[in-house]
Scaffold this active site. Structure first.
Site, PDB file in Angstrom:
ATOM      1  N   ALA A 265      51.534  36.313  34.932  1.00  0.00           N
ATOM      2  CA  ALA A 265      50.350  35.579  34.470  1.00  0.00           C
ATOM      3  C   ALA A 265      49.037  35.943  35.141  1.00  0.00           C
ATOM      4  O   ALA A 265      47.973  35.706  34.572  1.00  0.00           O
ATOM      5  CB  ALA A 265      50.594  34.086  34.638  1.00  0.00           C
ATOM      6  N   GLY A 269      44.269  35.373  32.520  1.00  0.00           N
ATOM      7  CA  GLY A 269      43.508  35.542  31.268  1.00  0.00           C
ATOM      8  C   GLY A 269      44.238  34.939  30.077  1.00  0.00           C
ATOM      9  O   GLY A 269      43.642  34.217  29.274  1.00  0.00           O
ATOM     10  N   LYS A 270      45.537  35.212  29.986  1.00  0.00           N
ATOM     11  CA  LYS A 270      46.252  34.726  28.799  1.00  0.00           C
ATOM     12  C   LYS A 270      46.750  33.294  28.996  1.00  0.00           C
ATOM     13  O   LYS A 270      46.725  32.505  28.053  1.00  0.00           O
ATOM     14  CB  LYS A 270      47.384  35.689  28.435  1.00  0.00           C
ATOM     15  CG  LYS A 270      46.790  37.058  28.156  1.00  0.00           C
ATOM     16  CD  LYS A 270      47.686  38.084  27.652  1.00  0.00           C
ATOM     17  CE  LYS A 270      46.934  39.412  27.562  1.00  0.00           C
ATOM     18  NZ  LYS A 270      46.587  40.005  28.894  1.00  0.00           N
ATOM     19  N   CYS A 385      48.971  46.792  28.224  1.00  0.00           N
ATOM     20  CA  CYS A 385      47.705  47.471  27.904  1.00  0.00           C
ATOM     21  C   CYS A 385      47.864  48.970  28.127  1.00  0.00           C
ATOM     22  O   CYS A 385      46.975  49.630  28.634  1.00  0.00           O
ATOM     23  CB  CYS A 385      46.539  46.897  28.702  1.00  0.00           C
ATOM     24  SG  CYS A 385      46.671  47.111  30.471  1.00  0.00           S
TER      25      CYS A 385
END
Ligand code: SAM
Length: 447
Positions: A265, A269-270, A385
């Site tokens: 986590a 951000g998410k 990413c």
């Protein structure tokens, strides 16, 4: 140390990077805090440090072609001076050639390379002369090597992209990652609205554009100074998050009141996006391996004034008490970052095919561990990413092959269509979608 000016500062930063393998952003920030430079010079230092770091392979090739001695037989600090000079001559049209040669020769004299200042003068002038007849950079015939050298990447990265994209698109991608990154904001709908943030920014003459695929997303259309000084930051109206990273939480599609577990986590951000989408109801359990990084989640939760997130420091492969507890689980895995090379000037030089394989193994283990936390009928999202198939398609396929009770979620949300691959994964290609490179897939637990 000689009087700090922009180029002397760049020299010192590049020395730190070369000698101590310091990350370019760490070295840059350290020196910018230490020396007093005006805004224009700070901009020049930043451009030179990041630009030279990105283009080091190309600059080294030029140095080898122009200098009499091969690169490895030259003093290491001379390479830095050549790089500073050649980068300006090649990429910064606003600086006259004579100024570049003069300042580079001065750098050599001031940094114990007095005896070689004539060589600096000769190499830079030779570059300017030969440029009048065409590009002095000689390129190899083979496509991957030509693209890798002309855009300054390691061969293996370009070879990998060429297995997924046609040559022309690979070149577009190479160019894309050499451009300065854009900055996107995600508006915290618990505290503000798109309209309010747009107005507050435009009152300070900061133009924004809405992101086509992210309902809470705004792109800053020009360079801004310190982000934390922008309106709404202190009040928690928004978070910096690229448009493609915002898509992950929409794919997870958390519903009010649910229990969501974010397995990897930090910095949050998410997790924070998920809590915002649930109206700060239910529970988000935000896990991460590193205590220092979990502190960053806590900091973000406080600024965004969210109350439904609980953090946990743990290696998720060791966690046993979350089995069957999550309505939805997110694994936003650690990865090689090959989709965000424009944000990390040295990223392309730090990754290797071996590291990618190690990450792929870790990602598999993390996904397997987190899958056990999903309730029957629940959803599991895997995202990265990176654009490397060994960290993406291969991890997802291996997971499906070893977990017959899971399938790729058949419901494709409407935002996802532009990114859909034939296998049912979502892949964001930066040169096509003008966002960070991302991979994501939602699995259904049918067990
Ligand atoms: C890509 S980052 C997550 C970014 C985050 N989801 C966000 O949106 O802000 C991956 C995270 O995985 C964490 N991580 C790596 N190995 C882990 C493990 N074994 N257990 C839990 N977290 C781990 C890293 O510390 C890192 O913070």
């Amino acid at each position: 140390m000689p009087e700090p000016n922009a180029r002397q500062t760049v020299y010192c930063i590049l020395q730190d990077i070369q000698r101590y393998d310091t990350y370019s952003d760490v070295a840059l920030n350290r020196w910018l805090k230490k020396v007093e430079l005006n805004a224009l010079d700070r901009g020049l230092v930043t451009e030179l440090v990041y630009g030279i770091t990105r283009k080091q392979r190309l600059l080294d090739a030029l140095i080898s072609q122009l200098a009499r001695k091969p690169l490895e037989k030259q003093p290491r600090d001379l390479r830095i001076i050549f790089s500073i000079g050649l980068y300006q001559l090649r990429y910064l049209d606003n600086i006259p050639g004579g100024t570049v040669v003069y300042t580079s020769v001065e750098l050599a004299k001031q940094n114990g390379l007095q005896a070689l200042s004539g060589v600096v003068n000769g190499v830079l002038r030779q570059y300017m002369r030969s440029r009048e007849k065409g590009d002095p950079l000689k390129l190899p015939d083979s496509v991957p090597q030509r693209l890798a050298l002309s855009h300054s990447y390691p061969d293996w990265i370009v070879e990998q992209w060429l297995t997924q994209l046609p040559e022309a698109e690979t070149e577009q991608l190479c160019e894309w990652f050499n451009r300065p990154p854009s900055i996107d904001l995600r508006v915290n709908i618990q505290q503000s609205s798109l309209e309010e943030v747009e107005t507050a920014l435009s009152e300070q003459d900061i133009a924004t554009q809405r992101l086509p695929h992210s309902p809470q997303g705004l792109r800053l259309m020009e360079k801004v100074g310190a982000l934390h000084q922008l309106p709404g930051f202190e009040q928690g109206w928004w978070t910096v998050q690229d448009g493609s990273a915002q898509l992950v939480s929409y794919l997870l599609d958390p519903q009010p009141g649910e229990v969501i577990i974010d397995a990897c986590a930090a910095p949050g951000g998410k997790s924070t996006h998920i809590a915002e989408l649930m109206g700060d109801t239910g529970r988000v359990i935000a896990c991460d391996l590193h205590r220092s990084r979990v502190k960053r989640i806590i900091h973000n939760i406080q600024r965004l004034q969210l109350t439904s997130i609980r953090t946990r420091v743990d290696d998720i492969r060791q966690i046993k008490d979350l089995t069957g507890k999550g309505d939805r689980v997110l694994v936003d895995a650690p990865c090689s970052g090959l989709g965000t090379l424009h944000r990390h000037a040295d990223g392309r030089w730090r990754q290797t095919p071996e590291l990618v394989e190690e990450l792929s193994q870790l990602q598999q283990e993390l996904l397997n561990a987190a899958a056990a936390w999903v309730k029957p009928g629940g959803i599991l999202v895997y995202s990265t990413c990176t654009l490397h198939p060994h960290e993406n398609e291969r991890v997802a396929t291996q997971f499906l092959n070893t977990h017959p009770e899971w399938q790729i979620s058949p419901e494709i949300p409407s935002f996802a269509t532009p990114f859909l691959t034939p296998e049912g994964f979502l892949k964001v290609w930066p040169h096509q979608h003008q966002m960070d490179g991302f991979f994501m897939v939602a699995f259904n637990y049918a067990g």
